[in-house]
Design a protein around this motif. Structure first.
Motif, PDB file in Angstrom:
ATOM      1  N   THR A 244      55.997  17.721 -53.844  1.00 37.15           N
ATOM      2  CA  THR A 244      55.649  17.864 -55.266  1.00 37.15           C
ATOM      3  C   THR A 244      56.928  17.842 -56.106  1.00 37.15           C
ATOM      4  O   THR A 244      57.864  18.601 -55.843  1.00 37.15           O
TER       5      THR A 244
ATOM      6  N   ASP B  14      55.794  17.484 -61.882  1.00 35.73           N
ATOM      7  CA  ASP B  14      54.388  17.816 -61.654  1.00 35.73           C
ATOM      8  C   ASP B  14      54.112  19.290 -61.861  1.00 35.73           C
ATOM      9  O   ASP B  14      52.979  19.681 -62.145  1.00 35.73           O
ATOM     10  N   TRP B  15      55.134  20.128 -61.700  1.00 35.08           N
ATOM     11  CA  TRP B  15      54.941  21.558 -61.888  1.00 35.08           C
ATOM     12  C   TRP B  15      54.437  21.875 -63.294  1.00 35.08           C
ATOM     13  O   TRP B  15      53.532  22.697 -63.460  1.00 35.08           O
TER      14      TRP B  15
ATOM     15  N   LYS C 144      50.765  21.105 -63.746  1.00 37.96           N
ATOM     16  CA  LYS C 144      49.928  22.035 -62.992  1.00 37.96           C
ATOM     17  C   LYS C 144      49.960  23.432 -63.596  1.00 37.96           C
ATOM     18  O   LYS C 144      48.960  24.149 -63.563  1.00 37.96           O
TER      19      LYS C 144
ATOM     20  N   LYS D 187      47.651  23.275 -66.535  1.00 43.51           N
ATOM     21  CA  LYS D 187      46.277  23.278 -66.031  1.00 43.51           C
ATOM     22  C   LYS D 187      45.863  24.674 -65.585  1.00 43.51           C
ATOM     23  O   LYS D 187      44.756  25.129 -65.881  1.00 43.51           O
TER      24      LYS D 187
ATOM     25  N   SER E 290      45.168  29.535 -59.426  1.00 43.08           N
ATOM     26  CA  SER E 290      45.983  28.711 -60.326  1.00 43.08           C
ATOM     27  C   SER E 290      47.455  28.738 -59.917  1.00 43.08           C
ATOM     28  O   SER E 290      48.141  27.707 -59.966  1.00 43.08           O
TER      29      SER E 290
ATOM     30  N   GLN F 114      48.006  26.587 -56.878  1.00 45.08           N
ATOM     31  CA  GLN F 114      47.848  25.163 -57.143  1.00 45.08           C
ATOM     32  C   GLN F 114      49.020  24.558 -57.908  1.00 45.08           C
ATOM     33  O   GLN F 114      49.042  23.348 -58.146  1.00 45.08           O
ATOM     34  N   CYS F 115      49.983  25.378 -58.304  1.00 44.11           N
ATOM     35  CA  CYS F 115      51.117  24.861 -59.080  1.00 44.11           C
ATOM     36  C   CYS F 115      52.077  24.023 -58.236  1.00 44.11           C
ATOM     37  O   CYS F 115      52.910  23.300 -58.796  1.00 44.11           O
TER      38      CYS F 115
END
Length: 282
Positions: free
Chosen positions: A10, A14-15, A18, A21, A82, A85-86
């Motif tokens: 990752t 992308d962090w 996420k 989100k 959450s 999922q980061c």
């Protein structure tokens, strides 16, 4: 295990996506709980006139306690999922993000609850002609400060916040934690191993394995302190009772964590003090 090998592909770019989100997921959980569950309860509680001694009873207190504990469990699940999922590389980073998510969500939840309760209580008390301690009608006041500091509003909000703190936040979740997190998993594992002979060797060890010690307790204690800090600004009359409740609950929490660390934890995996430093900053 501190290093999360599955997340090493990752990218740091992308962090951010996420994390945004995850923040939206936690925010949605707070809004859904407030609209679907707490709003009907607030309408029910607001139907009582606190100025005339007409107050909610034991059933209402039980429903409120169940709602608060249920919301904290839901926020715990949403924050934990959450944070995981980061896509962080280290477990300490996951625990840091969980602490931020959890406290952000509970603070937002508390603010929405108090604001909603204050508005509904004010509307209902004006409708029934509630008076202040000086005999003035609550509906005749135009200043926000005078309305907020009036006896009916102080009593309504003070009782709400104190019930939110004790026993809903300070005690009940930690009282149920040993049963849910330690006793039941061990008991179910013993029943499975004794009943099914095919569960042997490594499978039996996995079924009876103890949990790992996490750093989520920082988030619990920090929010308890935040609730206590809010008391002098909202209902100063409840300061001594709230601090006493905090003291009693944290003595129990300290004793429980001591037993948990010595008897019910299989290992620790702390490679950095980042979560501790975050807790001190918060």
């Amino acid at each position: 295990q501190e290093v999360l090998w599955e997340n090493l592909n990752t990218s740091r770019e992308d962090w951010r996506g996420k994390q945004v989100k995850g923040t939206l997921v936690v925010l949605a959980a707070c809004l859904l709980w407030t609209v679907l569950l707490y709003l009907p309860y607030s309408h029910y509680v607001a139907s009582f006139s606190y100025a005339n001694g007409d107050e909610p009873g034991v059933v209402s207190d039980g429903i409120f306690c169940a709602l608060v504990v249920g919301s904290q469990i839901g926020i715990f699940v949403a924050s934990s999922v959450s944070a995981q999922q980061c896509g962080f590389y280290y477990e300490s980073d996951v625990q840091e993000m969980y602490t931020l998510f959890f406290n952000f969500a509970l603070i937002l939840n508390l603010v929405m609850d108090i604001a909603l309760q204050a508005y509904l209580s004010y509307i209902q008390m004006v409708a029934v002609g509630a008076h202040t301690a000086s005999g003035r009608l609550l509906g005749e006041m135009s200043s926000f400060q005078s309305i907020f500091e009036s006896y009916p509003m102080q009593k309504s909000l003070g009782k709400l916040l104190f019930k939110y703190c004790w026993p809903c936040t300070f005690f009940v979740p930690f009282l149920a934690e040993p049963l849910v997190a330690q006793f039941l998993p061990q008991h179910i594992g013993k029943l499975l191993v004794s009943r099914y002979p095919q569960i042997r060797g490594l499978k039996a060890v996995k079924a009876l394995e103890l949990s790992e010690m996490e750093q989520g307790r920082y988030a619990d204690v920090i929010f308890n302190v935040i609730c206590v800090v809010c008391i002098p600004f909202i209902a100063p009359a409840y300061v001594h009772k709230t601090f006493l409740a905090l003291l009693v609950s944290h003595i129990y929490l300290y004793c429980y964590d001591q037993v948990k660390v010595l008897r019910y934890v299989v290992k620790f995996d702390y490679s950095s003090p980042d979560v501790h430093y975050l807790g001190m900053q918060l």
